[in-house]
Motif scaffolding. Structure first.
Motif, PDB file in Angstrom:
ATOM      1  N   VAL A 140       8.388 -14.089   4.341  1.00 31.07           N
ATOM      2  CA  VAL A 140       7.420 -15.187   4.367  1.00 31.07           C
ATOM      3  C   VAL A 140       6.036 -14.679   3.955  1.00 31.07           C
ATOM      4  O   VAL A 140       5.325 -15.344   3.196  1.00 31.07           O
ATOM      5  CB  VAL A 140       7.368 -15.850   5.752  1.00 31.07           C
ATOM      6  CG1 VAL A 140       6.305 -16.928   5.773  1.00 31.07           C
ATOM      7  CG2 VAL A 140       8.722 -16.430   6.095  1.00 31.07           C
ATOM      8  N   SER A 141       5.643 -13.499   4.441  1.00 31.73           N
ATOM      9  CA  SER A 141       4.331 -13.015   4.015  1.00 31.73           C
ATOM     10  C   SER A 141       4.348 -12.800   2.512  1.00 31.73           C
ATOM     11  O   SER A 141       3.347 -13.042   1.834  1.00 31.73           O
ATOM     12  CB  SER A 141       3.901 -11.772   4.792  1.00 31.73           C
ATOM     13  OG  SER A 141       4.712 -10.676   4.500  1.00 31.73           O
ATOM     14  N   THR A 180       1.322  -2.162  -8.073  1.00 31.96           N
ATOM     15  CA  THR A 180       1.589  -1.202  -6.995  1.00 31.96           C
ATOM     16  C   THR A 180       0.590  -1.379  -5.860  1.00 31.96           C
ATOM     17  O   THR A 180       0.948  -1.407  -4.677  1.00 31.96           O
ATOM     18  CB  THR A 180       1.502   0.238  -7.530  1.00 31.96           C
ATOM     19  OG1 THR A 180       2.359   0.345  -8.663  1.00 31.96           O
ATOM     20  CG2 THR A 180       1.915   1.242  -6.479  1.00 31.96           C
ATOM     21  N   LEU A 181      -0.675  -1.545  -6.255  1.00 35.46           N
ATOM     22  CA  LEU A 181      -1.733  -1.672  -5.257  1.00 35.46           C
ATOM     23  C   LEU A 181      -1.551  -2.938  -4.415  1.00 35.46           C
ATOM     24  O   LEU A 181      -1.629  -2.914  -3.183  1.00 35.46           O
ATOM     25  CB  LEU A 181      -3.080  -1.710  -5.974  1.00 35.46           C
ATOM     26  CG  LEU A 181      -4.269  -1.193  -5.193  1.00 35.46           C
ATOM     27  CD1 LEU A 181      -4.088   0.289  -4.904  1.00 35.46           C
ATOM     28  CD2 LEU A 181      -5.548  -1.431  -5.988  1.00 35.46           C
ATOM     29  N   PHE A 182      -1.274  -4.062  -5.089  1.00 36.55           N
ATOM     30  CA  PHE A 182      -1.166  -5.322  -4.361  1.00 36.55           C
ATOM     31  C   PHE A 182       0.067  -5.342  -3.466  1.00 36.55           C
ATOM     32  O   PHE A 182       0.026  -5.846  -2.347  1.00 36.55           O
ATOM     33  CB  PHE A 182      -1.148  -6.512  -5.329  1.00 36.55           C
ATOM     34  CG  PHE A 182      -2.514  -6.846  -5.869  1.00 36.55           C
ATOM     35  CD1 PHE A 182      -3.639  -6.705  -5.068  1.00 36.55           C
ATOM     36  CD2 PHE A 182      -2.684  -7.302  -7.166  1.00 36.55           C
ATOM     37  CE1 PHE A 182      -4.900  -7.009  -5.558  1.00 36.55           C
ATOM     38  CE2 PHE A 182      -3.939  -7.606  -7.667  1.00 36.55           C
ATOM     39  CZ  PHE A 182      -5.050  -7.454  -6.856  1.00 36.55           C
ATOM     40  N   ILE A 183       1.170  -4.789  -3.971  1.00 42.36           N
ATOM     41  CA  ILE A 183       2.368  -4.762  -3.132  1.00 42.36           C
ATOM     42  C   ILE A 183       2.140  -3.866  -1.916  1.00 42.36           C
ATOM     43  O   ILE A 183       2.535  -4.212  -0.799  1.00 42.36           O
ATOM     44  CB  ILE A 183       3.601  -4.330  -3.956  1.00 42.36           C
ATOM     45  CG1 ILE A 183       4.018  -5.501  -4.854  1.00 42.36           C
ATOM     46  CG2 ILE A 183       4.750  -3.905  -3.056  1.00 42.36           C
ATOM     47  CD1 ILE A 183       5.096  -5.193  -5.839  1.00 42.36           C
ATOM     48  N   VAL A 186       0.225  -5.893   0.601  1.00 40.70           N
ATOM     49  CA  VAL A 186       1.062  -6.840   1.331  1.00 40.70           C
ATOM     50  C   VAL A 186       1.870  -6.103   2.396  1.00 40.70           C
ATOM     51  O   VAL A 186       2.004  -6.559   3.537  1.00 40.70           O
ATOM     52  CB  VAL A 186       2.010  -7.592   0.367  1.00 40.70           C
ATOM     53  CG1 VAL A 186       2.942  -8.515   1.144  1.00 40.70           C
ATOM     54  CG2 VAL A 186       1.210  -8.363  -0.665  1.00 40.70           C
ATOM     55  N   HIS A 187       2.378  -4.928   2.026  1.00 44.02           N
ATOM     56  CA  HIS A 187       3.145  -4.116   2.972  1.00 44.02           C
ATOM     57  C   HIS A 187       2.262  -3.706   4.153  1.00 44.02           C
ATOM     58  O   HIS A 187       2.656  -3.845   5.311  1.00 44.02           O
ATOM     59  CB  HIS A 187       3.683  -2.885   2.244  1.00 44.02           C
ATOM     60  CG  HIS A 187       4.426  -1.937   3.122  1.00 44.02           C
ATOM     61  ND1 HIS A 187       5.698  -2.196   3.572  1.00 44.02           N
ATOM     62  CD2 HIS A 187       4.074  -0.753   3.672  1.00 44.02           C
ATOM     63  CE1 HIS A 187       6.093  -1.190   4.348  1.00 44.02           C
ATOM     64  NE2 HIS A 187       5.124  -0.313   4.425  1.00 44.02           N
ATOM     65  N   ILE A 255       8.603  -6.617  -2.155  1.00 43.80           N
ATOM     66  CA  ILE A 255       8.729  -6.477  -3.604  1.00 43.80           C
ATOM     67  C   ILE A 255       9.701  -7.506  -4.153  1.00 43.80           C
ATOM     68  O   ILE A 255       9.449  -8.157  -5.169  1.00 43.80           O
ATOM     69  CB  ILE A 255       9.214  -5.059  -3.979  1.00 43.80           C
ATOM     70  CG1 ILE A 255       8.357  -4.008  -3.284  1.00 43.80           C
ATOM     71  CG2 ILE A 255       9.180  -4.862  -5.486  1.00 43.80           C
ATOM     72  CD1 ILE A 255       8.827  -2.595  -3.530  1.00 43.80           C
ATOM     73  N   PHE A 256      10.817  -7.659  -3.460  1.00 44.20           N
ATOM     74  CA  PHE A 256      11.847  -8.597  -3.915  1.00 44.20           C
ATOM     75  C   PHE A 256      11.274 -10.003  -4.049  1.00 44.20           C
ATOM     76  O   PHE A 256      11.554 -10.711  -5.009  1.00 44.20           O
ATOM     77  CB  PHE A 256      13.008  -8.592  -2.906  1.00 44.20           C
ATOM     78  CG  PHE A 256      14.242  -9.296  -3.380  1.00 44.20           C
ATOM     79  CD1 PHE A 256      15.226  -8.602  -4.059  1.00 44.20           C
ATOM     80  CD2 PHE A 256      14.419 -10.655  -3.157  1.00 44.20           C
ATOM     81  CE1 PHE A 256      16.371  -9.241  -4.498  1.00 44.20           C
ATOM     82  CE2 PHE A 256      15.562 -11.313  -3.596  1.00 44.20           C
ATOM     83  CZ  PHE A 256      16.542 -10.596  -4.268  1.00 44.20           C
TER      84      PHE A 256
END
Lengths: 312, 286
Positions: A140-141, A180-183, A186-187, A255-256
């Motif tokens: 959801v995030s 890479t940075l944005f993922i 989010v993580h 990522i998915f």
């Protein structure tokens, strides 16, 4: 000798042992074995046995249908996995996630712990808000952040266009660095609460007298943080680094959802997923999964050994 | 003189930033979910809808809809509702099973002495670093033999084996830190260890059990990769998997996607907010 050990268990005498030595210890032992039995059964059937089968599978030639007999090939699947360009790229990409996540989590986590470890009005509410991102499903995030990064109708592009920072929409996920940075961001959004709690617990365990004593000696603020808080937080740092690394190495959901299995953001777990479930390369996929598990364990043990040594 | 102090202005600013960071994405999601598809799809997009609407929610919850968002949503109402139901069932059953396994084992390992306990505990805890993919081939074979592939019991079994080690670890630490005196008093009074556990220790552990329940529920509710591999029919797929399928079908229908997301957030948000003190206590002890 077992008697001495039994006494040490809780640091005081078990009263029953004085009355009926031996019987009480036997009763405890019997009950103990009984209570841990369900956990052991689950572990044996659903983890240990499958793991043994998994290791065997990784040492045999791949077969298209599960469970068919095949030739023993030793470490060939491991070598093949590590010789695959996509795998190497995925490992490098995952290391980037790990480094970015750890830097952000440790930096921000320490800062938040300093911010939150002393009482202030509304602290309980702020702590409740803090842990919320950790509690929410990462799928959801991912959906919420997709809305931010969408190239056509995303909030980030719309804001930057409005401010005149960019002239046309940027396809963020097509740019390797930004993606890479944005993922990672989010993580980190989901994991930071946990890391902050680890540091917070560590800070709360430091006795007040140490700060009082150092204040008498004229130390204050930054110097206290640097010379008292940080060194005494080493065990917490070991835990934070282990947890942060394990979470980042296993990154998948975010990522998915945000970028699918696209090659430029593919993590090593996604590569394993792709090998195993898209291409039916079970043997190679499992070999790679085992390598990742070993690397994870080595890393976690390493942090603990290095950071535990100088404490106590 | 006590611990390092922060300037109160700096603190207020930092707290505000923290709230924006934590709640911002949720606010974005909520505002998007009450927008219309047309406004969200404009370039540049509209941040705030000019005509807020609940049509995405109405569609997802089984209503009918005329607008584009709502008709997509209504078309998926069945899949979404079924996904929510599957998630609820799987979460409740798995959490109950994990609780039983972890409370018993955490107490057994943490409070009772028996030969080999430390070694067995180490094995159980070591399974935390075993990635699912090393197990998946054997799990498939095992489940095929038991007819459990793509079933809720099969999914529950895998969740228990993946969630239990962490729960055992947390409860083990919790049991070791709990004062032993009440139980010892019961033992002096002639209780057996079993009845001391049931009558004295268990009630004493209420807060820990509440925390463990919450942590396990949150963990199971959010699972995605495991059901992605193990479920394929509408009757078993949890809502997390259903949402990612929406992304595939309606990749830019953000009102629909965020409305679904908001509905999925409600149960974990309630659990996290209601039990946050217990959760923090247990995670900090671990």
């Amino acid at each position: 000798m077992p008697k001495v050990e039994a006494v040490r268990t809780w640091g005081r005498l078990d009263p029953r042992r004085l009355l009926t030595p031996g019987t009480a210890a036997r009763e405890d032992a019997r009950l103990g074995r009984l209570l841990v039995l369900p956990a052991l059964a689950f572990t044996a059937v659903l983890v240990v046995y499958p793991l043994v089968v998994g290791v065997q599978t990784s040492l045999h030639a791949n077969v298209p249908t599960l469970g068919q007999p095949s030739d023993f090939v030793g470490l060939e699947n491991y070598a093949n996995a590590l010789g695959d360009r996509n795998v190497i790229n995925a490992i490098v990409e995952t290391l980037k996630y790990v480094v970015a996540a750890l830097v952000l989590e440790v930096g921000l986590g320490l800062g938040l712990a300093v911010l939150l470890h002393r009482a202030f009005r509304g602290r309980g509410l702020v702590l409740a808000i803090l842990i919320l991102p950790w509690a929410l499903p990462s799928v959801v995030s991912g959906v919420l952040w997709r809305r931010v990064f969408d190239p056509d109708s995303g909030l980030l592009n719309s804001a930057l266009l409005h401010l005149g920072v960019i002239e046309k929409p940027v396809i963020w996920m097509a740019n390797d660095t930004w993606a890479t940075l944005f993922i990672s961001l989010v993580h980190v959004w989901g994991v930071l609460p946990l890391i902050t709690l680890v540091f917070l617990a560590g800070m709360q365990a430091i006795p007040d007298d140490i700060y009082a004593a150092s204040a008498v000696d004229g130390a204050s603020g930054w110097r206290q943080f640097r010379h008292i808080t940080l060194p005494l937080l080493r065990p917490s740092l070991a835990v934070a680094l282990s947890v942060g690394s394990i979470e980042a190495i296993n990154i998948f959901d975010e990522i998915f959802v945000i970028n699918g299995t696209a090659l430029n953001t593919r993590s090593v777990v996604m590569e394993i997923y792709d090998m195993t479930f898209v291409n039916s390369q079970f043997a190679e996929g499992i070999a790679l999964a085992i390598l990742v598990a070993v690397a994870t364990a080595v890393l976690a043990i390493g942090y603990i050994l290095v950071l535990r040594r100088r404490t106590v | 003189m006590r611990r390092p102090r922060l300037n109160s202005g700096v603190r207020a600013l930092a707290v505000a930033l923290l709230c924006v960071w934590s709640l911002g994405p949720l606010a974005v999601g909520f505002v998007t979910s009450i927008s219309s598809q047309r406004e969200v799809g404009e370039t540049p997009t509209r941040w705030i809808p000019s005509h807020p609407t609940l049509e995405a929610y109405e569609g997802l919850l089984g209503g009918s809809g005329g607008a584009e968002t709502a008709s997509d949503a209504a078309a998926e109402a069945g899949a979404f509702g079924r996904g929510m139901l599957n998630s609820v069932i799987v979460t409740v059953v798995s959490t109950a099973a994990v609780l039983i396994v972890a409370v018993l084992a955490g107490y057994g390992f943490g409070r009772l002495r028996f030969r080999g306990s430390q070694g067995l505990l180490a094995i159980v805890l070591a399974t935390m670093v075993v990635p699912l993919f090393t197990l998946v081939v054997a799990l498939f074979k095992l489940m095929a033999e038991l007819d459990l592939i793509d079933t809720i019991p099969g999914l529950v079994a895998v969740y228990v084996s993946t969630q239990a080690p962490l729960a055992i670890w947390l409860f083990y630490n919790y049991c070791r830190e709990l004062p032993p005196e009440p139980e010892e008093a019961a033992l002096i009074d002639g209780c057996t260890r079993l009845s001391a556990f049931g009558r004295v220790a268990l009630p004493q552990m209420r807060s820990g059990i509440a925390a463990l329940t919450a942590i396990t529920m949150l963990g199971v509710w959010g699972q995605f990769m495991i059901p992605l591999l193990l479920t394929s029919s509408e009757n078993t797929k949890p809502v997390t998997v259903v949402i990612t399928e929406f992304i595939g079908k309606y990749s830019t229908n953000y009102p629909l996607l965020t409305a679904a997301g908001m509905l999925v957030l409600i149960p974990p948000a309630i659990v996290a907010l209601a039990l946050n003190r217990h959760i923090r206590g247990m995670l900090s002890a671990g």
